[in-house]
Design a protein around this motif. Structure first.
Motif, PDB file in Angstrom:
ATOM      1  N   VAL A 234     -13.448  36.373  12.211  1.00 39.94           N
ATOM      2  CA  VAL A 234     -12.287  36.582  12.060  1.00 39.94           C
ATOM      3  C   VAL A 234     -11.419  36.608  13.037  1.00 39.94           C
ATOM      4  N   LEU A 235     -11.705  36.122  14.136  1.00 35.91           N
ATOM      5  CA  LEU A 235     -11.549  35.453  14.964  1.00 35.91           C
ATOM      6  C   LEU A 235     -11.417  34.060  14.900  1.00 35.91           C
ATOM      7  N   THR A 236     -10.154  33.002  15.689  1.00 35.37           N
ATOM      8  CA  THR A 236      -9.850  32.054  16.238  1.00 35.37           C
ATOM      9  C   THR A 236     -11.013  31.315  16.888  1.00 35.37           C
ATOM     10  N   THR A 237     -10.508  31.136  18.220  1.00 35.72           N
ATOM     11  CA  THR A 237     -11.078  30.784  19.427  1.00 35.72           C
ATOM     12  C   THR A 237     -12.128  31.751  19.444  1.00 35.72           C
ATOM     13  N   ARG A 238     -13.458  30.968  19.715  1.00 36.33           N
ATOM     14  CA  ARG A 238     -14.483  31.144  19.862  1.00 36.33           C
ATOM     15  C   ARG A 238     -15.821  30.852  20.679  1.00 36.33           C
ATOM     16  N   ARG A 239     -16.365  31.431  21.093  1.00 35.59           N
ATOM     17  CA  ARG A 239     -18.098  30.534  21.784  1.00 35.59           C
ATOM     18  C   ARG A 239     -18.912  29.883  21.404  1.00 35.59           C
TER      19      ARG A 239
END
Ligand SMILES: Cc1ncc(COP(=O)(O)O)c(C=O)c1O
Length: 484
Positions: A353-358
């Motif tokens: 559900v996120l875009t940029t992600r660690r």
């Protein structure tokens, strides 16, 4: 001109990088608190930490270090044996080493062209986790910020799957149907509140969450579940998901997943298992059977920043059939085109559900490699035996009542003498304010209780005895003050 500010192969960068890392280590070791907490209230923290936030020019290094020292010294010491309030773990050293690499590499997990090796590692580790959970072959997973996000994804996919299968409604295209207010999710009275948060965020409202009664060991009662599903159906409501909990936040209790999965299957409901906490027992020979039936889940939450000893944040959402990620799949021209997908390029944004992600998976990967399964299992088992030891000691204390036999690392109990609710609340607050201990508090059947959550396998039995003596003394002080 800016080279000394950024991580790179530039000579100035390398020098400055070493200086920052050395300074960070030095300040951390110099100021890490000796006790669980310095005891500050919010106002004194504001006074101590106020200062110019965005100065026009750099503050002198000595001043910056001194501010960092203050902040470190006034933090909760998560590795202290008297820090035992929450599912808030001390951190494994290999994970800290990995954190440095994660931040410096700064890979972004949304697309393969921002994280090639990282994408492969995350996929491999998710595959391993699916295998551990016993999920069937087309299973897949994604890393998340933690249990709340994983539970959100479970409810989201369950909702949209139900709408598509049962109501022939494409929520991805059309949003929610007019009858969405009829949808119902079932979870136990001891389930985490993130189920309600998910329902609010997903446009279902709190009305959609039906809490199921628990037995004396705080496990969901399958007979109540069955009854509540039928009760909900009678006026035409639409049950669509059950959230079973494997390791409840307060009690560490395990819902009977097999029995629940049978009911869910018969009723055609999605089974999400919130194993954010108890999922760690998958590594334990001794306790693994508490998770029996996990392989029958449609989706699973697992957190590594709880009983896998990882720095925050680190969780995963596992899905038994990876095709169901289609329910949230979106393509973007700049990032993850359909052509790339058809070419077999794994852009993991389609699962999240996120875009940029660690690249959080790296710290778990490094920890698994450096510690190995056997040591992990021993550390996880140790949490359970510490809780059992504490429970046996509490059961022998005068004026205290033990509320359950611990199944994992938490023990809930209460001072049961006069003015009990006030005394219990005061014990937790006084210990925190004086910095002597950070212990948990909760409410069970309307009564204020205390809670110890063991996340530190290095804690000893003697330290638990000391902590319990402190709690007893604090109760006695509180009673005396009330009578004075
Ligand atoms: C059982 C359970 N599920 C979900 C959560 C939420 O996890 P997080 O705080 O990582 O969002 C918690 C937090 O304690 C939990 O205990």
């Amino acid at each position: 001109m800016f080279d000394s500010h950024f991580f790179s192969r530039h000579k100035k960068s390398i020098e400055n990088y070493r200086a920052w890392i050395d300074a960070g280590v030095e300040e951390l070791l110099a100021s890490y608190p000796d006790g669980p907490y310095a005891g500050d209230r919010p106002a004194s923290l504001v006074d101590a930490l106020r200062g110019e936030i965005l100065p026009a020019a750099p503050v002198p290094t000595a001043e910056l270090k001194s501010r960092l020292r203050t902040l470190i010294a006034k933090s909760i010491a998560v590795s202290h044996p008297r820090t035992a309030a929450h599912l808030h773990t001390p951190v494994l050293l290999p994970a800290l080493g990995a954190e440095m690499i994660i931040s410096a590499l700064n890979q972004s997990m949304d697309s393969f062209d921002q994280a090639p090796a990282a994408t492969v590692v995350e996929e491999l580790i998710c595959e391993q986790l699916c295998r551990l959970a016993g999920l069937p072959r087309p299973a897949a997973g994604t890393f998340t910020a933690g249990g709340s996000q994983s539970n959100y994804m479970g409810v989201l996919l369950a909702r949209d799957y139900f709408l598509r299968k049962r109501w022939n409604w494409n929520a991805r295209e059309k949003g929610l149907p007019a009858e969405a207010g009829h949808l119902r999710i079932f979870c136990s009275e001891a389930a985490h509140f993130s189920v309600e948060k998910a329902a609010i965020q997903l446009g279902l409202g709190l009305q959609s969450v039906v809490r199921i009664g628990v037995d004396s060991a705080f496990r969901m009662r399958p007979d109540h579940l069955k009854q509540q599903i039928e009760t909900a159906r009678a006026p035409g409501l639409a049950p669509f998901a059950v959230v079973a909990t494997a390791g409840t936040t307060d009690f560490g209790s395990f819902d009977p997943i097999n029995a629940i999965s049978e009911i869910a299957r018969e009723a055609g409901l999605w089974l999400h298992v919130d194993a954010a906490y108890g999922g760690a027992l998958l590594l334990s020979e001794k306790h693994r059977s508490k998770l029996d039936g996990l392989n029958r889940a449609d989706s699973i939450s697992m957190d590594f920043h709880k009983a896998f000893f990882q720095p925050i944040s680190c969780g995963a959402f596992l899905l038994s059939d990876k095709a169901r990620f289609d329910l949230i799949r979106v393509h973007a021209d700049y990032l993850n085109t359909e052509e790339r997908e058809a070419d077999g390029i794994p852009d993991l944004v389609t699962r999240s559900v996120l875009t940029t992600r660690r690249f959080e998976a790296l710290k778990l990967w490094t920890s698994f490699q450096a510690v190995g399964r056997e040591q992990f299992a021993a550390m996880i088992d140790r949490l359970a035996s510490l809780a059992q030891f504490a429970a046996s000691q509490i059961a022998a204390l005068e004026n205290f009542e033990l509320l359950h036999q611990p199944e994992f690392g938490c023990v809930v109990f209460r001072y049961a003498g006069g003015r009990a609710d006030g005394v219990n609340r005061a014990i937790a607050q006084n210990l925190f304010d004086s910095g002597r201990a950070v212990i948990g508090h909760t409410v069970v059947n309307g009564r204020a209780c205390l809670k110890l959550t063991f996340c530190n396998p290095c804690t000893t039995e003697e330290q638990i005895r000391d902590l319990l003596r402190l709690i007893e003394n604090c109760a006695a002080e509180e009673v005396l003050t009330a009578h004075a």
